[in-house]
Structure formats: structure tokens, C-alpha cells
Design a protein around this motif. Structure first.
Motif, PDB file in Angstrom:
ATOM      1  N   MET A 194     -11.864   1.152 -18.919  1.00  0.00           N
ATOM      2  CA  MET A 194     -13.042   1.163 -17.724  1.00  0.00           C
ATOM      3  C   MET A 194     -12.282   1.268 -16.401  1.00  0.00           C
ATOM      4  O   MET A 194     -12.809   2.066 -15.346  1.00  0.00           O
ATOM      5  N   LEU A 195     -11.354   0.488 -15.945  1.00  0.00           N
ATOM      6  CA  LEU A 195     -11.025   0.641 -14.577  1.00  0.00           C
ATOM      7  C   LEU A 195      -9.305   0.200 -14.742  1.00  0.00           C
ATOM      8  O   LEU A 195      -9.175  -0.978 -14.799  1.00  0.00           O
ATOM      9  N   THR A 196      -8.420   1.266 -14.828  1.00  0.00           N
ATOM     10  CA  THR A 196      -7.268   0.880 -15.026  1.00  0.00           C
ATOM     11  C   THR A 196      -6.240   1.481 -14.000  1.00  0.00           C
ATOM     12  O   THR A 196      -6.541   2.547 -13.672  1.00  0.00           O
ATOM     13  N   THR A 197      -5.728   0.494 -13.083  1.00  0.00           N
ATOM     14  CA  THR A 197      -5.131   1.209 -11.833  1.00  0.00           C
ATOM     15  C   THR A 197      -3.602   0.430 -12.075  1.00  0.00           C
ATOM     16  O   THR A 197      -3.358  -0.761 -12.352  1.00  0.00           O
ATOM     17  N   ILE A 198      -2.656   1.210 -11.170  1.00  0.00           N
ATOM     18  CA  ILE A 198      -1.470   0.802 -11.101  1.00  0.00           C
ATOM     19  C   ILE A 198      -1.684  -0.244  -9.789  1.00  0.00           C
ATOM     20  O   ILE A 198      -2.189   0.086  -8.571  1.00  0.00           O
ATOM     21  N   GLN A 199      -0.941  -1.411  -9.639  1.00  0.00           N
ATOM     22  CA  GLN A 199      -0.892  -2.368  -8.762  1.00  0.00           C
ATOM     23  C   GLN A 199       0.510  -3.001  -8.765  1.00  0.00           C
ATOM     24  O   GLN A 199       0.950  -3.682 -10.075  1.00  0.00           O
ATOM     25  N   ASP A 200       1.063  -3.190  -7.566  1.00  0.00           N
ATOM     26  CA  ASP A 200       2.146  -4.006  -7.247  1.00  0.00           C
ATOM     27  C   ASP A 200       1.693  -5.313  -6.610  1.00  0.00           C
ATOM     28  O   ASP A 200       0.564  -5.580  -6.495  1.00  0.00           O
ATOM     29  N   SER A 201       2.873  -6.031  -5.826  1.00  0.00           N
ATOM     30  CA  SER A 201       2.212  -7.174  -5.315  1.00  0.00           C
ATOM     31  C   SER A 201       1.408  -7.004  -4.072  1.00  0.00           C
ATOM     32  O   SER A 201       0.490  -7.823  -3.466  1.00  0.00           O
ATOM     33  N   GLY A 202       1.266  -5.795  -3.707  1.00  0.00           N
ATOM     34  CA  GLY A 202       0.137  -5.215  -2.450  1.00  0.00           C
ATOM     35  C   GLY A 202       0.870  -4.651  -1.389  1.00  0.00           C
ATOM     36  O   GLY A 202       2.095  -4.487  -1.237  1.00  0.00           O
ATOM     37  N   ARG A 203       0.191  -4.126  -0.745  1.00  0.00           N
ATOM     38  CA  ARG A 203       0.521  -3.371   0.585  1.00  0.00           C
ATOM     39  C   ARG A 203       0.656  -4.524   1.772  1.00  0.00           C
ATOM     40  O   ARG A 203      -0.660  -4.477   2.431  1.00  0.00           O
ATOM     41  N   HIS A 204       1.600  -4.489   2.127  1.00  0.00           N
ATOM     42  CA  HIS A 204       1.705  -5.817   3.080  1.00  0.00           C
ATOM     43  C   HIS A 204       2.558  -5.231   4.297  1.00  0.00           C
ATOM     44  O   HIS A 204       3.308  -4.248   4.514  1.00  0.00           O
ATOM     45  N   GLY A 205       1.984  -5.703   5.580  1.00  0.00           N
ATOM     46  CA  GLY A 205       2.449  -5.162   6.928  1.00  0.00           C
ATOM     47  C   GLY A 205       1.648  -4.292   7.612  1.00  0.00           C
ATOM     48  O   GLY A 205       2.053  -3.881   8.612  1.00  0.00           O
ATOM     49  N   PHE A 206       0.570  -3.705   6.834  1.00  0.00           N
ATOM     50  CA  PHE A 206      -0.098  -2.610   7.641  1.00  0.00           C
ATOM     51  C   PHE A 206      -1.633  -3.130   7.765  1.00  0.00           C
ATOM     52  O   PHE A 206      -2.345  -2.423   8.240  1.00  0.00           O
TER      53      PHE A 206
END
Lengths: 232, 337
Positions: free
Chosen positions: B9-21
Motif C-alpha cells: 500500500m505505501l512502502t517508503t525508504i525512511q532513515d532517522s529523518g531529515r534533520h537540520g533543515f
């Protein structure tokens, strides 16, 4: 500089300089962010500046304390106490070319009719002013602009569009702004710019920054086509 | 190499997140259930910030062209290798040619698949996380589709040494999994209806007495307009004591904001960076995974805790996670090929 510190949940602290937006608010906010950039403490993961607040996100485990909030506030107070308010440095003027009306500005006529003006008069008034960027937020590179003439103010659309194309220029109430990416939106759309406001590949991904001055310039469709960066 | 035969249904690549922006208005993204995400990486001795697949409700069908070490944590979406169920919350060694499928959603909503070595995905603004609305990051800025190919930095040294430790454990020829798993007290009580702990929000005191009582005494239904951006809840309407024009300010993962219609929205991983709606509460970070695993139709209750309690719980959990990390490093050693 007067400020208060309060928690935003268990992972952030709100530095607040006041409850209302004052003429010197932006400069104070920039002074705070400059100080945070300069000290760059390891416990600080990032910050989000707004009109009268800077919210600081911190790593609890960095303090080795049973009361990380208090420890973070103590360190933050130190940084802020040393603070000098930035002297106003040269404000960069960014010119934004805009093709007004037709397919790119479906609500331009509405704005004109609502204010009993001609389309050309709306465009003249919109391009005459020099706007100031008060903050970037809400969406990547999205500028909150002040300085729009109330002569072209219009209410938001009663039913927001499900999708507003990227780089659309719009008006809502007394505010004008540019949608950096495609999103749903209720603003009245009067034109579109070929200039990207959001550049994910650049080190600083936002074209505009708080403190910039912005001016809109009317361009022809041909000029728009020439300036538009071919989409990746 | 991993081939996507069905995307889910909704499979995405994720790491810990986009920090600092976030100061540029760029959203943080990252996993909805940060605990399941981190544990999955720890179990395969990845860096805690490595990219994983976030899988939603109906999972993908993936074909593995090499031996791999993987771990699946989070909601139970019935993972199976070549039709045989594999267990979650532990590392599992699978062999070349295996096919991973998912089935019935037994518990929760989102599952995290970590592969030893992580995924080879271009980094955009310091992160591999997918920012769906801006179409950047992750796999080509979008959810997975049939036919996609993912390359992994398979960490052969770890895979083989762990495989050797599994000889002797209960196995089939298709895959090897240990009998042990992550201790149950590390795993959040998904699906067990338990009030979600909330700290008072910055505008809590601006809400009417009745609204403040509603927050802790009523049940709120997770509506179908709930997604990675935020969970829209349905329940008694919450309102301010008197109308107030609020200045936009930062929001965070777990902010409970209340627009004029009175229906609270809990902001999640893909939230915008700032907002002008009053914030009645902030979900304690420790309980965010419970929300991440809640689905439309679920009923939520909230309870107010102090900042100190929330932080103590957070730090206690952090120590448990660090202990898990130490334990795994003793069991899965980086050995010779």
C-alpha cells in the motif's frame, strides 16, 4: 534581550521574545539564530525560527542529568545572555519574475473585480511594493511576506484547491506569497514564477531568508518559458 | 539486490529523518514508529540512522537475489519467507532466491524492514528519508512500485558470522532465525488500549475548562483522514475560552493542534514545520509509537503527565535500547568471511 523559555513537549524548548510582532522582532530572532549557529552545542539537533520564537530541539541524553529540560534551559540561557543584537546588515533584494494571469493566474480577474480594479492595475500594485521576508516556514522555502497593499487584498478561496502548482504566486487576506512546491491551498492564484524557491540539491535549500527584501517583476510568457528551469 | 514484485500500500525508504533543515521549511520526515525503526537496525547491527523500508498495512512482495540478514519490527503484518511465517523482533538470515511476502494485518499498522548493510539510496539534504509531497529523497522521491530494484550494502561479514551462530538453533533450509527475540518490555504495548501520555501544550491554558476535561475524559476516533502528516481525530469539539489570533510558531512530532472546527490533529512524521493553530497538548515521545501503529477506526484516550515524567520514561527507554545494542554486539560479531 528579554526572552522566556518554555517546553514544547519533551524534546524542544521555545525561546520567546514577545507575544506580538514588533518592528525589531525579526532582527532579534536572527540574533538568536546567529548565536545558536556560532555556539553550535552538541546537544542541539536543530532549531526552527518563527516570528517571535525560536524553537530548539535537543537531545536529552547529552546532559547526563535527571532533569534534562532544566539542564538545557541553563545552557541556552548562557548562550542567550551573551547575545549581541545583530546590527542590521545589508538586506539583499531578491527579484522574482512573474508571469501574471491566464492559465498561471486563474484568480487574477477575481482579485481585480473584488477590488474594482483592472487586471493591469492589480499587477502594477503587486509589482510596485518592496516586500520583506519575515520568516521561512510552513513548507520548504515558503516565505511569509509583509508589505502588500490592502488595495489588492482578497479573502481566501472558500474551497481550497486540491492542488496548487509549484511556484504559484498568490494572495490571501493581506498576505502575498509563493508556493514553493505543489500542495493543496486556498490562496487566490495570480501568477507563476519560473524561479525555484526550494532547491533540494543546494547546501542552503531555500532561496529566500528572513530579512530579504523581495520585489515582483512582470514578465512575458516568452520570457517565462526561457527562464523556466527544465524539470529534473 | 531486492526486486519489488508487489509494492504494498505505501512502502517508503525512511532513515532517522531529515534533520537540520526545518529552519528552511523542509520537513523532517523519517519513521512514524521510531522505536520499531531503531530496534530493526540494531538487530542487524546497522547504524541506528540507516535507511529501512517503512511498510504500511498491506506489505510488499520482495525477491532477494542474495543471502541477507534482515529484521522486521513494529506492527505484525504476517511476514513470511516462501510462504512460511518468519518471526519478528529478531534478526533472520534468509538465503538467495527467497521471497518475502506479507499478509493479514494482525496488530498495528506499520512494519519496519531493516537489512544488514542498509540500502544504497542517494542522500538528499543529509538524509535518505522520502519526502513524498516534494518528491525528493528515498527511492526516487516516491513510494515503491512494482518492478523497482533496491540495492543493499550487504554486510557479508556480519551475515556469515551470525549465520554460523544459528547452526544448531531451530531452522529450516530457507531461513535461519534464533529462538530469542527482543525482550517484550522493550516493545510498546501496541493495540492494547491504554491512554496515551500527553504533556500540556503551549496553549493548553487558552482552552476552555470543558475542552481540557474532554481531552482526558473522552475517547477520540482516528478518522480515515489520517496519514504520515497527521492523525485527524473525531470526538467532542475542543475550543478556546475566547477567540485568539495566534502567531505561527514551530510544531513538533506529537503536537496536538486544534483548528477552528474543533477537531484535534496530532502532527506526525511529515508535518509542516510551523503552524498557527493552538496546541492543546504534546504527545510524550515514549508514546508516539502507539500512535504510529493506530489505524482509522481505533479509539484513543489521552492522559496528562508532567514534563518530568515524560522525560524520565524517555531516558529509561533509551537505556534499555542501549542495553539491547550491547547485547546484540555480543551475539552478532563482525567476524571473518
Amino acid at each position: 534581550m528579554e526572552f522566556t523559555l518554555s517546553p514544547l513537549g519533551d524534546g524542544a524548548i521555545i525561546i520567546k521574545i514577545g507575544d506580538t510582532i514588533e518592528p525589531d522582532s525579526r532582527l532579534k530572532i536572527q540574533s538568536i539564530t546567529s548565536a545558536l549557529d556560532a555556539s553550535a552545542p552538541t546537544w542541539l539537533t536543530e532549531y526552527i525560527p518563527a516570528f517571535t520564537t525560536v524553537t530548539v530541539f535537543y537531545n536529552l541524553m547529552n546532559f547526563n542529568s535527571k532533569h534534562p529540560y532544566d539542564a538545557a534551559c541553563y545552557e541556552l540561557s548562557h548562550i542567550l545572555r551573551e547575545l549581541r543584537i545583530n546590527s542590521e546588515c545589508e538586506k539583499f533584494l531578491v527579484e522574482i519574475p512573474v508571469y501574471y494571469g491566464n492559465e498561471f493566474g486563474p484568480d487574477l480577474k477575481y482579485v481585480a473585480d473584488y477590488n474594482s480594479l483592472t487586471i493591469d492595475e492589480v499587477i502594477r500594485i503587486h509589482t510596485e511594493a518592496v516586500y520583506e521576508v519575515n520568516m521561512i516556514g510552513f513548507a520548504p522555502g515558503f516565505p511569509f511576506l509583509s508589505g502588500m497593499s490592502e488595495k489588492i487584498a482578497v479573502p481566501r478561496k472558500s474551497s481550497p484547491r486540491l492542488s496548487v502548482p509549484a511556484r504559484s504566486v498568490g494572495i490571501a487576506g493581506l498576505q502575498t506569497g509563493i508556493y514553493p512546491i505543489e500542495t493543496p491551498g486556498g490562496w487566490q492564484i495570480i501568477g507563476r514564477t519560473p524561479t525555484p524557491l526550494f532547491r533540494p540539491d543546494e547546501e542552503i535549500p531555500s532561496l529566500l531568508h528572513a530579512g530579504n527584501k523581495v520585489k515582483f517583476n512582470r514578465i512575458s510568457l516568452q520570457e517565462y518559458m526561457q527562464l523556466e528551469v527544465v524539470d529534473e | 539486490m531486492i526486486n519489488v514484485q508487489k509494492p504494498g500500500m505505501l512502502t517508503t525508504i525512511q532513515d532517522s529523518g531529515r534533520h537540520g533543515f526545518q529552519k528552511f521549511g523542509v520537513i523532517a520526515s523519517g519513521p512514524m514508529d521510531t522505536l520499531a525503526y531503531r530496534v530493526a537496525n540494531i538487530l542487524v547491527r546497522n547504524d541506528e540512522n540507516d535507511a529501512v523500508l517503512e511498510i504500511t498495512l498491506t506489505g510488499p512482495t520482495l525477491h532477494f537475489e542474495e543471502d541477507m540478514l534482515l529484521a522486521i519490527c513494529g506492527g505484525d503484518l504476517s511476514p513470511a519467507i516462501d510462504g512460511i511465517p518468519i518471526r519478528m523482533w529478531r534478526p533472520v538470515f534468509i538465503t538467495k532466491g527467497s521471497q518475502l511476502t506479507f499478509g493479514q494485518c494482525k496488530c498495528g499498522l506499520r512494519s519496519y524492514l531493516a537489512i544488514a548493510g542498509g540500502f544504497n539510496i542517494p542522500v538528499v539534504m543529509n538524509s535518505k528519508s522520502t519526502y513524498l509531497r516534494a518528491e525528493i529523497g528515498g527511492y526516487k522521491g516516491r513510494a515503491l512500485r512494482k518492478g523497482d530494484c533496491l540495492t543493499v550494502g550487504t554486510s557479508r561479514r556480519i551475515t556469515n558470522s551470525f549465520c554460523r551462530t544459528l547452526d544448531g538453533e531451530q531452522t529450516t533450509y530457507l531461513f535461519k532465525e534464533p529462538g530469542w527475540s527482543v525482550s517484550s518490555n522493550l516493545i510498546p504495548p501496541y493495540g492494547k488500549s491504554r491512554p496515551i501520555r500527553v504533556i500540556k501544550g503551549p496553549q493548553f491554558h487558552l482552552f476552555s475548562e470543558l475542552s481540557r476535561r474532554h481531552l482526558v475524559n473522552s475517547k477520540f476516533e482516528v478518522t480515515t483522514q489520517s496519514d504520515r502528516m497527521g492523525y485527524r481525530l473525531n470526538g467532542p469539539k475542543l475550543s478556546l475560552k475566547k477567540e485568539a489570533e495566534l502567531i505561527s510558531e514551530a510544531v513538533s512530532f506529537g503536537t496536538i493542534q486544534v483548528p477552528p472546527d474543533g477537531n484535534p490533529i496530532v502532527l506526525m512524521a511529515d508535518r509542516q514545520t510551523t503552524g498557527g493553530y493552538p496546541k492543546i497538548g504534546q504527545v510524550a515521545t515514549i508514546d508516539l509509537p502507539l500512535l504510529a501503529q493506530a489505524k482509522p477506526g481505533d479509539m484513543l484516550e489521552f492522559t496528562i503527565v508532567t514534563l518530568e515524567e515524560a522525560q524520565n520514561l524517555f531516558m529509561k527507554k533509551e537505556r534499555e535500547i542501549q542495553q539491547l545494542k550491547k547485547g546484540i554486539s555480543l551475539i552478532i560479531k563482525e567476524g571473518e568471511l
